[in-house]
Every structure is written in structure tokens, then in C-alpha cells.
Scaffold this motif. Structure first.
Motif, mmCIF file in Angstrom:
data_model
loop_
_atom_site.group_PDB
_atom_site.id
_atom_site.type_symbol
_atom_site.label_atom_id
_atom_site.label_comp_id
_atom_site.label_asym_id
_atom_site.label_seq_id
_atom_site.Cartn_x
_atom_site.Cartn_y
_atom_site.Cartn_z
ATOM 1 N N LEU A 1 0.824 -1.211 0.000
ATOM 2 C CA LEU A 1 0.000 0.000 0.000
ATOM 3 C C LEU A 1 0.856 1.258 0.000
ATOM 4 C CD1 LEU A 1 -2.877 -1.020 2.457
ATOM 5 C CD2 LEU A 1 -2.984 -0.760 -0.023
ATOM 6 N N ARG A 2 1.959 1.223 0.759
ATOM 7 C CA ARG A 2 2.835 2.391 0.768
ATOM 8 C C ARG A 2 3.438 2.626 -0.610
ATOM 9 N NH1 ARG A 2 4.223 0.387 5.923
ATOM 10 N NH2 ARG A 2 6.012 -0.743 5.058
ATOM 11 N N ARG A 3 3.899 1.554 -1.255
ATOM 12 C CA ARG A 3 4.476 1.705 -2.595
ATOM 13 C C ARG A 3 3.423 2.180 -3.597
ATOM 14 N NH1 ARG A 3 8.176 -3.787 -3.117
ATOM 15 N NH2 ARG A 3 9.603 -3.328 -1.398
ATOM 16 N N LEU A 4 2.215 1.648 -3.462
ATOM 17 C CA LEU A 4 1.160 2.053 -4.380
ATOM 18 C C LEU A 4 0.809 3.516 -4.199
ATOM 19 C CD1 LEU A 4 -0.817 1.151 -6.538
ATOM 20 C CD2 LEU A 4 -2.423 0.533 -4.718
ATOM 21 N N ASP B 1 -9.067 -6.402 -3.619
ATOM 22 C CA ASP B 1 -9.673 -6.321 -4.942
ATOM 23 C C ASP B 1 -9.019 -7.243 -5.964
ATOM 24 O OD1 ASP B 1 -11.304 -4.403 -3.868
ATOM 25 O OD2 ASP B 1 -10.284 -2.695 -4.789
ATOM 26 N N ILE B 2 -8.144 -8.117 -5.509
ATOM 27 C CA ILE B 2 -7.419 -9.013 -6.410
ATOM 28 C C ILE B 2 -7.930 -10.439 -6.237
ATOM 29 C CG2 ILE B 2 -5.152 -9.858 -7.115
ATOM 30 C CD1 ILE B 2 -5.619 -6.854 -7.536
ATOM 31 N N CYS B 3 -8.143 -11.123 -7.332
ATOM 32 C CA CYS B 3 -8.519 -12.538 -7.286
ATOM 33 C C CYS B 3 -7.247 -13.361 -7.107
ATOM 34 C CB CYS B 3 -9.252 -12.929 -8.577
ATOM 35 S SG CYS B 3 -9.658 -14.683 -8.681
ATOM 36 N N TRP B 4 -6.859 -13.580 -5.857
ATOM 37 C CA TRP B 4 -5.597 -14.260 -5.598
ATOM 38 C C TRP B 4 -5.631 -15.721 -6.030
ATOM 39 C CZ3 TRP B 4 -1.448 -11.633 -5.149
ATOM 40 C CH2 TRP B 4 -1.488 -10.349 -4.594
ATOM 41 N N SER B 5 -6.813 -16.307 -6.116
ATOM 42 C CA SER B 5 -6.876 -17.687 -6.595
ATOM 43 C C SER B 5 -6.578 -17.780 -8.083
ATOM 44 C CB SER B 5 -8.264 -18.281 -6.314
ATOM 45 O OG SER B 5 -9.285 -17.574 -7.012
ATOM 46 N N PRO C 1 3.128 -4.811 -11.861
ATOM 47 C CA PRO C 1 3.735 -6.081 -11.410
ATOM 48 C C PRO C 1 3.456 -6.336 -9.934
ATOM 49 C CG PRO C 1 5.411 -4.372 -11.530
ATOM 50 C CD PRO C 1 4.125 -3.737 -12.002
ATOM 51 N N LEU C 2 2.266 -6.787 -9.628
ATOM 52 C CA LEU C 2 1.756 -6.827 -8.265
ATOM 53 C C LEU C 2 2.532 -7.782 -7.360
ATOM 54 C CD1 LEU C 2 -0.447 -5.752 -6.399
ATOM 55 C CD2 LEU C 2 -1.917 -7.617 -7.164
ATOM 56 N N ASN D 1 -7.495 -1.807 -4.521
ATOM 57 C CA ASN D 1 -6.834 -2.260 -3.301
ATOM 58 C C ASN D 1 -6.060 -3.541 -3.623
ATOM 59 O OD1 ASN D 1 -6.340 -3.653 -0.774
ATOM 60 N ND2 ASN D 1 -7.769 -2.226 0.171
ATOM 61 N N PRO D 2 -4.738 -3.537 -3.459
ATOM 62 C CA PRO D 2 -3.946 -4.704 -3.877
ATOM 63 C C PRO D 2 -4.174 -5.943 -3.029
ATOM 64 C CG PRO D 2 -2.574 -3.125 -2.734
ATOM 65 C CD PRO D 2 -3.905 -2.464 -2.920
ATOM 66 N N LEU D 3 -4.943 -5.821 -1.943
ATOM 67 C CA LEU D 3 -5.212 -6.991 -1.114
ATOM 68 C C LEU D 3 -6.624 -7.517 -1.319
ATOM 69 C CD1 LEU D 3 -4.104 -8.931 1.013
ATOM 70 C CD2 LEU D 3 -5.022 -7.392 2.765
#
Length: 362
Positions: free
Chosen positions: A23-26, A65-69, A170-171, A61-63
């Protein structure tokens, strides 16, 4: 390095631990981008809420809002070591687990990686994934042929025009979920392409310069073949030999944002994004990363293999789970349209682009 034995739950735990850093980098990347664009352009005046000119969107939101599966399945050679619990199919992988790049030996791995973020909007200079920020460049570039009717309903409203903003994203590299893995896309967030300043994207006659073969497929037989691609993309994966087809969404030609048969926002925006990805390959901006040829590095792929990409919705409503959360190019939108569009807002869509990568891990 990626190690066998790491469960899906462990991957999620690592993602949670890295949330603060990501989040800080984003925030730093987004702030830098906003300051840069604010220096170049004046931000457009705000429109009344709900009017067609209003640009809408939210930061990704990189945590949450991402479909980690969508990271899965993963493979070593032809062996599927981390299957997809959602039943998502995988592309063909090299049969042998051992590979060689010159004199160096390694392990042939296959995985899916989030690498690009895309704004897809009918409103020029609308940055959907940057919180719905709309810029006024001070001139009419990008407005000439794209401005038009809504993409939904009515005989006079069956065509639409879309613009796309293409971001480096590049998440996995940012969040440091996997370390010491040279196969990952590396870098920082940045805007790579704006279709508003590309004349080939707005004029179908100019687009013919990069897709002259389009005339060969402008016939009923070629169009009928796309029905088979629609079934294949929905049930498993799109058919790469039918490269002129975008499955259930339509055809790949012309390679621009002018959609002649718009059924809805989801269908039309996904078709525009598929055409844009194909256009990048044709211009040799995007390269191939899948299959045996990609083990030792990227390679030229002027005719895009549709199986290399998956598109996950991030705006207006992120899809983070389910069989079609990150559907391949051409899959039916019947299974992904519900809840994706807010009628009072309009045609502002955002997507995360997942890319298949086969790599010789040394």
C-alpha cells in the motif's frame, strides 16, 4: 524461490503480511502519477453526479480487490503441482520438468501473473483505476470519433467507442510474496499507453495499416467459426488458430476501440481490451511468454495467442472469486455480467490483466 508445499492459505498469509509495504508503494506511485499529470494537464471540471460525462472509478486495493486464486494452477513441466480450486483450466506446458537455457539447467515452471492494469472507458481521459480522475488536455485530441451514444439499448445505440489506458502493474513483485524469482515481471507502476494520442486506435481506415488481413475474414464463414471459439473459451480456453475471433464478444478486427455490435458494457469493454492486447502484439510492443518458446525469455508473437491472457474486473465492482473471475478472452459474459455495471454511472470499466508465463527457473 517458489517452494513446493506452500499452501494457498500460506500464499494469502504472505499477501496479508506484505499489505503495508504494497500500500505504501502504491500510494507513492499513484501520488507521483497524479502530480505528473497535474503538471501536464488541467483536471477537467467536475460534472453533476450521474451525468454521462462524469468519470467514475476507485483505486484498486492490492489486497481485497485481487482474485488471488487466479494465481493457480501452477506447474512443473507437465505436472500440475498447485491446481486451481475454482476449476480454471491451464494452458499446455512443456512436458519435461528440466530445461536448459544455453549451458544453464533449470526447472520448467508455469504460472499466472498479474502484470497490467487497464482503464476501459467511453470517456476520453477518464482514469478509472486512479479513482475516477478525469483530465482536460486543453485540446480535442481523443474526442473526435470516440464521443458517441451509450453502449446499451436502442437501434441508434448499438455501436460504441472505447479508450484504454494501459498500466504496468507487477503486483507480486511489489508485495514480495515470492522473492528471488527472476521470472516475475519487475518494475514500478506506470502508465505505458494512452489510446487518446494514438490515431490508429480511433480511425478504422488507419488501423488497416497494421491489420490488412482483416478483409480476408469479413465473410459469413469466418464469422460463423467464431461460434466455436465462443464455446471453447467459455468451457475451457479460446481457440488460438481462430485468431480473428474474440469468442462470444465478436471479432478482433479492426484492432481499435470502435465496437460495431455492442450488447452491453461488459461485452463491449472486454472486446475493446482484447483488441488492444492484440494490437500491442501486432506492433511488437507485447511479446509471447507462454509455452516452450518462453522458457528462456520472451519472444515475438505478432499473432497473439488468446490463451496467454485472462481479464479480471476491478471496476466498478471487483470480481475476486469464482470460476469466471478472471475469464479468458472470448468467454461468455453471461457468467460475469451480474453486478458489474451500475446503470446510473455509465461506461467506466477497469480490468487486471493476468498473463501466463512459462519460465526456466535456474
Amino acid at each position: 524461490m517458489i517452494r513446493a508445499g506452500v499452501s494457498n492459505r500460506e500464499w494469502l498469509r504472505r499477501a496479508a503480511c506484505a499489505r503495508g509495504r504494497a500500500l505504501r508503494r502504491l500510494r507513492v506511485a499513484v501520488l507521483a502519477g497524479v502530480l505528473l499529470f497535474s503538471a501536464l494537464f488541467a483536471v477537467a471540471p467536475a460534472f453533476a453526479a450521474g451525468t454521462p460525462g462524469k468519470c467514475t472509478g476507485r483505486f484498486v486495493n492490492p489486497l481485497t480487490d485481487i482474485c488471488w486464486s487466479c494465481l493457480f494452477p501452477m506447474s512443473v513441466g507437465g505436472l500440475n503441482i498447485w491446481p486451481s480450486l475454482a476449476g480454471r483450466p491451464d494452458t499446455d506446458n512443456p512436458d519435461l520438468p528440466v530445461c536448459a537455457c544455453g549451458l544453464r539447467l533449470g526447472i520448467a515452471m508455469g504460472f499466472w501473473e498479474p502484470v497490467r492494469l487497464a482503464d476501459v472507458s467511453m470517456k476520453p481521459w477518464c482514469f478509472v483505476n486512479l479513482g475516477g480522475m478525469k483530465l482536460d488536455p486543453g485540446f480535442d485530441i481523443g474526442f473526435k470519433t470516440i464521443a458517441g451514444p451509450s453502449a446499451v439499448g436502442g437501434k441508434a445505440q448499438n455501436t460504441s467507442g472505447w479508450h484504454i489506458h494501459w498500466y504496468a502493474y507487477p503486483l507480486i513483485y511489489w508485495m514480495e510474496i515470492v522473492t528471488d524469482f527472476l521470472c516475475l515481471e519487475q518494475g514500478s507502476m506506470g502508465i505505458l499507453y494512452l489510446t487518446e494520442i494514438d490515431p490508429l486506435w480511433q480511425d478504422s481506415e488507419l488501423t488497416a495499416l497494421i491489420n490488412p488481413e482483416a478483409v480476408l475474414f469479413a465473410n459469413p464463414l469466418a464469422l460463423a467459426a467464431c461460434a466455436a471459439d465462443c464455446v471453447a473459451a467459455t468451457s475451457r480456453l479460446p481457440t488460438d488458430p481462430l485468431f480473428w475471433c474474440a469468442g462470444c464478444q465478436g471479432v478482433m478486427y479492426p484492432m481499435n476501440g470502435n465496437i460495431a455490435a455492442s450488447i452491453g458494457h461488459v461485452q463491449a469493454s472486454r472486446l475493446a481490451l482484447a483488441r488492444f492486447a492484440y494490437k500491442l502484439h501486432r506492433e511488437l510492443v507485447a511479446w509471447g511468454t507462454m509455452g516452450s518458446k518462453g522458457l528462456c525469455g520472451k519472444y515475438l508473437m505478432p499473432v497473439m495467442r488468446k490463451q496467454q491472457y485472462r481479464f479480471q474486473a476491478t471496476n466498478p465492482n471487483p470480481q475476486t472469486g469464482g470460476r469466471y473471475a478472471c475469464a479468458p478472452i472470448g468467454a461468455s459474459t453471461t457468467f460475469m455480467s451480474a453486478g458489474q455495471v451500475y446503470p446510473a454511472i455509465g461506461e467506466d470499466m477497469g480490468y487486471l490483466v493476468w498473463r501466463k508465463r512459462n519460465c526456466c527457473v535456474l
